[in-house]
Design a protein around this motif. Structure first.
Motif, short mmCIF file in Angstrom:
data_model
loop_
_atom_site.label_atom_id
_atom_site.label_comp_id
_atom_site.label_asym_id
_atom_site.label_seq_id
_atom_site.Cartn_x
_atom_site.Cartn_y
_atom_site.Cartn_z
N VAL A 40 9.08 -6.08 -20.13
CA VAL A 40 7.99 -6.59 -19.33
C VAL A 40 6.40 -5.75 -19.03
O VAL A 40 5.72 -5.67 -18.88
N ARG A 41 6.45 -4.79 -20.26
CA ARG A 41 5.33 -4.34 -21.58
C ARG A 41 4.10 -5.46 -20.93
O ARG A 41 3.53 -5.67 -20.69
N ALA A 42 5.76 -6.63 -21.35
CA ALA A 42 4.72 -7.95 -22.13
C ALA A 42 3.89 -8.59 -21.65
O ALA A 42 2.98 -9.05 -21.07
N GLU A 43 4.68 -9.00 -19.81
CA GLU A 43 4.75 -9.38 -18.16
C GLU A 43 3.25 -9.03 -18.14
O GLU A 43 2.55 -9.34 -17.85
N MET A 44 2.96 -7.44 -18.08
CA MET A 44 2.20 -6.44 -17.38
C MET A 44 1.09 -6.86 -18.53
O MET A 44 0.33 -7.10 -18.14
N ALA A 45 0.83 -6.39 -19.69
CA ALA A 45 0.00 -6.73 -20.16
C ALA A 45 -0.87 -8.32 -20.53
O ALA A 45 -1.99 -8.58 -20.49
N ALA A 46 0.22 -9.67 -20.15
CA ALA A 46 -0.70 -10.67 -19.95
C ALA A 46 -1.02 -10.29 -18.95
O ALA A 46 -1.76 -11.91 -18.43
N LYS A 47 -0.74 -10.25 -17.88
CA LYS A 47 -1.10 -9.97 -15.87
C LYS A 47 -2.29 -9.33 -16.76
O LYS A 47 -3.53 -10.27 -16.03
N ALA A 48 -2.70 -8.33 -17.22
CA ALA A 48 -2.93 -6.80 -16.73
C ALA A 48 -5.18 -7.17 -17.63
O ALA A 48 -5.62 -6.79 -18.05
N GLY A 49 -4.17 -7.81 -19.83
CA GLY A 49 -4.78 -7.94 -20.36
C GLY A 49 -5.27 -6.73 -21.28
O GLY A 49 -6.22 -6.02 -21.95
N ARG A 50 -4.61 -6.02 -21.08
CA ARG A 50 -4.12 -4.33 -20.81
C ARG A 50 -2.72 -4.14 -21.47
O ARG A 50 -1.69 -4.38 -20.76
N THR A 51 -2.41 -3.50 -22.25
CA THR A 51 -1.33 -2.63 -22.37
C THR A 51 -0.54 -1.58 -22.38
O THR A 51 0.34 -0.68 -22.19
N SER A 52 -1.71 -0.66 -21.98
CA SER A 52 -1.38 0.44 -21.55
C SER A 52 -0.94 0.37 -20.32
O SER A 52 -1.44 -0.17 -19.60
N VAL A 53 -0.46 1.75 -19.81
CA VAL A 53 -0.10 2.41 -18.75
C VAL A 53 -1.11 3.73 -17.68
O VAL A 53 -1.36 3.89 -18.57
N PRO A 54 -0.64 3.39 -16.92
CA PRO A 54 -0.67 2.49 -15.33
C PRO A 54 -1.82 0.78 -15.48
O PRO A 54 -2.98 1.17 -15.78
N GLN A 55 -1.16 0.47 -14.73
CA GLN A 55 -1.79 -1.23 -14.21
C GLN A 55 -1.37 -1.40 -13.67
O GLN A 55 -0.52 -1.32 -12.21
#
Length: 84
Positions: A40-55
């Motif tokens: 799920v974090r990898a999915e978020m990072a792919a969409k956002a271009g960032r690995t930190s939360v929140p996005q």
């Protein structure tokens, strides 16, 4: 009102602040927790271009993190984005 999505972590103080701001405005949001879920974090990072939360996304607009959300609020632009 556009859909609001926030990728978050339970222990993250910035996530808590971002959710508090949205809740104080009566905004319903979908929370996606990344704790213990590397896919799920990898999915978020792919969409956002960032690995930190929140996005945070408001509709199709990637707002960014907590500081970005508060910057929109200070600039008087958050309410318009939430109503778009």
């Amino acid at each position: 009102m556009p859909e609001v999505v926030i990728y978050s972590s339970d222990w993250c103080p910035y996530c808590i602040r971002a959710k508090q701001l949205l809740s104080s405005k009566g905004v319903e949001f979908t929370e996606i927790r990344v704790d213990g879920q590397p896919q799920v974090r990898a999915e978020m990072a792919a969409k956002a271009g960032r690995t930190s939360v929140p996005q945070i996304w408001i509709g199709a607009t990637h707002v960014g993190g907590c500081d970005d959300l508060y910057a929109l609020e200070r600039a008087g632009r958050l309410d318009a984005l939430l109503k778009a």
